[in-house]
Scaffold this motif. Structure first.
Motif, PDB file in Angstrom:
ATOM      1  N   VAL A  19       5.436   3.891   1.438  1.00 54.42           N
ATOM      2  CA  VAL A  19       5.024   2.489   0.821  1.00 54.42           C
ATOM      3  C   VAL A  19       5.303   1.509   1.947  1.00 54.42           C
ATOM      4  CG1 VAL A  19       5.507   0.922  -1.097  1.00 54.42           C
ATOM      5  CG2 VAL A  19       6.084   3.364  -1.231  1.00 54.42           C
ATOM      6  N   SER A  20       4.386   0.703   2.089  1.00 56.73           N
ATOM      7  CA  SER A  20       4.215  -0.455   2.808  1.00 56.73           C
ATOM      8  C   SER A  20       4.146  -1.893   1.991  1.00 56.73           C
ATOM      9  CB  SER A  20       3.175  -0.444   4.068  1.00 56.73           C
ATOM     10  OG  SER A  20       3.543   0.775   4.797  1.00 56.73           O
ATOM     11  N   LEU A  21       4.864  -2.813   2.519  1.00 56.80           N
ATOM     12  CA  LEU A  21       4.741  -3.897   1.677  1.00 56.80           C
ATOM     13  C   LEU A  21       5.189  -5.204   2.238  1.00 56.80           C
ATOM     14  CD1 LEU A  21       7.676  -5.044   0.198  1.00 56.80           C
ATOM     15  CD2 LEU A  21       7.161  -2.831  -0.832  1.00 56.80           C
ATOM     16  N   THR A  22       4.869  -6.626   1.908  1.00 58.58           N
ATOM     17  CA  THR A  22       5.317  -7.546   2.441  1.00 58.58           C
ATOM     18  C   THR A  22       5.821  -8.573   1.302  1.00 58.58           C
ATOM     19  OG1 THR A  22       3.520  -7.763   4.156  1.00 58.58           O
ATOM     20  CG2 THR A  22       4.791  -9.764   3.813  1.00 58.58           C
ATOM     21  N   ASN A  23       7.261  -8.550   1.281  1.00 55.32           N
ATOM     22  CA  ASN A  23       8.044  -8.978   0.232  1.00 55.32           C
ATOM     23  C   ASN A  23       8.053 -10.691   0.252  1.00 55.32           C
ATOM     24  OD1 ASN A  23      10.111  -9.981  -1.478  1.00 55.32           O
ATOM     25  ND2 ASN A  23      11.025  -7.743  -1.633  1.00 55.32           N
ATOM     26  N   GLU A  24       7.533 -11.157  -0.499  1.00 58.28           N
ATOM     27  CA  GLU A  24       7.379 -12.760  -0.618  1.00 58.28           C
ATOM     28  C   GLU A  24       8.725 -13.495  -1.224  1.00 58.28           C
ATOM     29  OE1 GLU A  24       5.361 -15.239   0.626  1.00 58.28           O
ATOM     30  OE2 GLU A  24       4.265 -13.416   1.896  1.00 58.28           O
ATOM     31  N   GLY A  25       9.266 -14.514  -0.414  1.00 58.20           N
ATOM     32  CA  GLY A  25      10.540 -14.866  -0.690  1.00 58.20           C
ATOM     33  C   GLY A  25      11.627 -14.671   0.231  1.00 58.20           C
ATOM     34  N   PRO A  26      12.354 -13.457   0.195  1.00 57.27           N
ATOM     35  CA  PRO A  26      12.066 -12.296  -0.548  1.00 57.27           C
ATOM     36  C   PRO A  26      12.508 -12.457  -2.189  1.00 57.27           C
ATOM     37  CG  PRO A  26      13.970 -11.921   0.822  1.00 57.27           C
ATOM     38  CD  PRO A  26      13.377 -13.394   0.924  1.00 57.27           C
ATOM     39  N   PHE A  27      11.761 -11.784  -2.997  1.00 54.25           N
ATOM     40  CA  PHE A  27      12.080 -11.828  -4.280  1.00 54.25           C
ATOM     41  C   PHE A  27      11.865 -10.633  -4.769  1.00 54.25           C
ATOM     42  CE2 PHE A  27      11.750 -15.222  -7.619  1.00 54.25           C
ATOM     43  CZ  PHE A  27      12.040 -14.503  -8.745  1.00 54.25           C
ATOM     44  N   THR A  28      13.126  -9.864  -5.298  1.00 61.13           N
ATOM     45  CA  THR A  28      13.308  -8.722  -5.943  1.00 61.13           C
ATOM     46  C   THR A  28      13.979  -8.691  -7.162  1.00 61.13           C
ATOM     47  OG1 THR A  28      13.091  -7.663  -3.660  1.00 61.13           O
ATOM     48  CG2 THR A  28      14.036  -6.378  -5.350  1.00 61.13           C
ATOM     49  N   VAL A  29      13.767  -7.974  -8.378  1.00 60.38           N
ATOM     50  CA  VAL A  29      14.410  -7.982  -9.733  1.00 60.38           C
ATOM     51  C   VAL A  29      14.487  -6.547 -10.021  1.00 60.38           C
ATOM     52  CG1 VAL A  29      14.670  -9.625 -11.361  1.00 60.38           C
ATOM     53  CG2 VAL A  29      12.543  -9.338 -10.038  1.00 60.38           C
ATOM     54  N   LEU A  30      15.635  -6.166 -10.828  1.00 59.69           N
ATOM     55  CA  LEU A  30      15.617  -4.903 -11.324  1.00 59.69           C
ATOM     56  C   LEU A  30      15.486  -5.297 -12.726  1.00 59.69           C
ATOM     57  CD1 LEU A  30      16.716  -1.907 -10.972  1.00 59.69           C
ATOM     58  CD2 LEU A  30      19.069  -2.764 -11.333  1.00 59.69           C
TER      59      LEU A  30
ATOM     60  N   SER B  82       0.874  -1.178   0.011  1.00 61.20           N
ATOM     61  CA  SER B  82       0.081   0.013  -0.122  1.00 61.20           C
ATOM     62  C   SER B  82       0.807   1.096   0.034  1.00 61.20           C
ATOM     63  CB  SER B  82      -0.835   0.037   1.215  1.00 61.20           C
ATOM     64  OG  SER B  82      -0.190   0.066   2.340  1.00 61.20           O
ATOM     65  N   VAL B  83       0.292   2.429  -0.458  1.00 60.32           N
ATOM     66  CA  VAL B  83       1.107   3.759  -0.573  1.00 60.32           C
ATOM     67  C   VAL B  83       0.055   4.755   0.242  1.00 60.32           C
ATOM     68  CG1 VAL B  83       1.708   5.541  -1.764  1.00 60.32           C
ATOM     69  CG2 VAL B  83       2.160   3.020  -2.586  1.00 60.32           C
ATOM     70  N   VAL B  84       0.692   5.289   1.568  1.00 63.89           N
ATOM     71  CA  VAL B  84       0.011   6.322   2.222  1.00 63.89           C
ATOM     72  C   VAL B  84       0.612   7.574   1.792  1.00 63.89           C
ATOM     73  CG1 VAL B  84      -0.648   7.122   4.480  1.00 63.89           C
ATOM     74  CG2 VAL B  84      -0.662   4.444   3.820  1.00 63.89           C
ATOM     75  N   VAL B  85      -0.283   8.695   1.680  1.00 59.92           N
ATOM     76  CA  VAL B  85       0.266  10.082   1.599  1.00 59.92           C
ATOM     77  C   VAL B  85      -0.276  11.135   2.652  1.00 59.92           C
ATOM     78  CG1 VAL B  85       0.207  12.302   0.015  1.00 59.92           C
ATOM     79  CG2 VAL B  85       0.438   9.859  -1.180  1.00 59.92           C
ATOM     80  N   GLU B  86       0.729  11.586   3.356  1.00 61.79           N
ATOM     81  CA  GLU B  86       0.223  12.431   4.192  1.00 61.79           C
ATOM     82  C   GLU B  86      -0.786  13.578   3.685  1.00 61.79           C
ATOM     83  OE1 GLU B  86       0.593  12.179   7.551  1.00 61.79           O
ATOM     84  OE2 GLU B  86       1.555  10.152   7.255  1.00 61.79           O
ATOM     85  N   GLY B  87      -1.417  14.332   4.483  1.00 61.33           N
ATOM     86  CA  GLY B  87      -2.374  15.338   4.001  1.00 61.33           C
ATOM     87  C   GLY B  87      -1.784  16.705   3.886  1.00 61.33           C
ATOM     88  N   ALA B  88      -2.150  17.589   3.436  1.00 59.01           N
ATOM     89  CA  ALA B  88      -1.613  18.929   3.263  1.00 59.01           C
ATOM     90  C   ALA B  88      -1.363  19.510   4.395  1.00 59.01           C
ATOM     91  CB  ALA B  88      -2.222  19.871   2.103  1.00 59.01           C
ATOM     92  N   SER B  89      -2.186  19.247   5.695  1.00 58.16           N
ATOM     93  CA  SER B  89      -1.919  19.927   6.880  1.00 58.16           C
ATOM     94  C   SER B  89      -2.136  18.655   7.952  1.00 58.16           C
ATOM     95  CB  SER B  89      -3.244  21.022   6.875  1.00 58.16           C
ATOM     96  OG  SER B  89      -4.622  20.350   7.264  1.00 58.16           O
ATOM     97  N   PRO B  90      -1.886  19.289   9.192  1.00 59.73           N
ATOM     98  CA  PRO B  90      -1.880  17.732  10.121  1.00 59.73           C
ATOM     99  C   PRO B  90      -3.486  17.530  10.155  1.00 59.73           C
ATOM    100  CG  PRO B  90      -0.586  19.739  10.904  1.00 59.73           C
ATOM    101  CD  PRO B  90      -1.281  20.106   9.658  1.00 59.73           C
ATOM    102  N   ALA B  91      -4.469  18.362  10.005  1.00 60.95           N
ATOM    103  CA  ALA B  91      -5.911  18.039  10.165  1.00 60.95           C
ATOM    104  C   ALA B  91      -6.488  17.146   8.998  1.00 60.95           C
ATOM    105  CB  ALA B  91      -6.774  19.387  10.223  1.00 60.95           C
ATOM    106  N   ASP B  92      -5.645  17.395   7.968  1.00 60.81           N
ATOM    107  CA  ASP B  92      -6.024  16.239   6.947  1.00 60.81           C
ATOM    108  C   ASP B  92      -5.561  14.947   7.019  1.00 60.81           C
ATOM    109  OD1 ASP B  92      -7.011  18.342   5.393  1.00 60.81           O
ATOM    110  OD2 ASP B  92      -5.006  18.846   4.259  1.00 60.81           O
ATOM    111  N   GLY B  93      -4.503  14.533   7.861  1.00 61.35           N
ATOM    112  CA  GLY B  93      -4.472  13.142   8.261  1.00 61.35           C
ATOM    113  C   GLY B  93      -3.821  12.453   6.943  1.00 61.35           C
ATOM    114  N   ALA B  94      -3.708  11.286   7.081  1.00 60.09           N
ATOM    115  CA  ALA B  94      -3.148  10.500   6.186  1.00 60.09           C
ATOM    116  C   ALA B  94      -4.215   9.676   5.277  1.00 60.09           C
ATOM    117  CB  ALA B  94      -2.057   9.276   6.589  1.00 60.09           C
ATOM    118  N   GLU B  95      -3.816   9.309   3.980  1.00 65.13           N
ATOM    119  CA  GLU B  95      -4.819   8.831   3.255  1.00 65.13           C
ATOM    120  C   GLU B  95      -3.959   7.672   2.337  1.00 65.13           C
ATOM    121  OE1 GLU B  95      -7.271   9.866  -0.851  1.00 65.13           O
ATOM    122  OE2 GLU B  95      -6.048  11.501   0.019  1.00 65.13           O
ATOM    123  N   THR B  96      -4.704   6.416   2.386  1.00 62.76           N
ATOM    124  CA  THR B  96      -4.238   5.463   1.519  1.00 62.76           C
ATOM    125  C   THR B  96      -4.643   5.589  -0.155  1.00 62.76           C
ATOM    126  OG1 THR B  96      -4.134   3.895   3.273  1.00 62.76           O
ATOM    127  CG2 THR B  96      -4.028   3.026   1.134  1.00 62.76           C
TER     128      THR B  96
END
Length: 148
Positions: free
Chosen positions: A134-145, A12-26
């Protein structure tokens, strides 16, 4: 174009709001087996390279039992990542000269996403230019460039 591709069991990807009152949004999330893809764009990249990257991501056999997203319908989370073109070979501070500026990079990342969707992929995205978590659970782990 350059991409870091990770086999995940959720992301998932979370973005912080423009102000502290806005909070975070996925702004984007995938659940279950899929791919988390960080995409970097350099100055000479083109829509054709974006289409090539999309086809490669769709058919890349790195899921369980050597299957691809096209085989299983697995979702992708695509996040723009200009730091993939950072260069830290000299000194202690990376340079970003090889990274394309936002007005060049954003349409090409959007093109990757559009082409993936044309191929039938379920695609979630980050928010271009935002400070993302960005939060993730890498399975394996398996990463390629990948580079195209």
């Amino acid at each position: 174009m350059r991409a870091v591709v990770q086999r995940v069991s959720g992301a998932s990807v979370v973005v912080e709001g423009a102000s502290p009152a806005d909070g975070a949004e996925t702004v984007g999330a995938i659940t279950g087996e899929g791919l988390c893809v960080l995409v970097g764009v350099t100055h000479d990249d083109t829509p054709q390279k974006a289409a090539q990257l999309a086809r490669k991501l769709w058919s890349l056999r790195i899921l369980e039992d050597e299957r691809s997203c096209s085989d299983t319908g697995a979702p992708l989370l695509v996040v723009s990542q200009f730091t993939l073109y950072g260069d830290a070979r000299k000194g202690r501070r990376p340079t970003w000269n090889a990274a394309a500026p936002g007005p060049v990079a954003e349409p090409l990342v959007d093109e990757v996403v559009a082409r993936l969707r044309e191929l039938g992929a379920e695609v979630a995205t980050g928010s271009f230019g935002a400070r993302m978590k960005v939060s993730l659970t890498n399975e394996g782990p398996f990463t390629v460039l990948l580079e195209v």
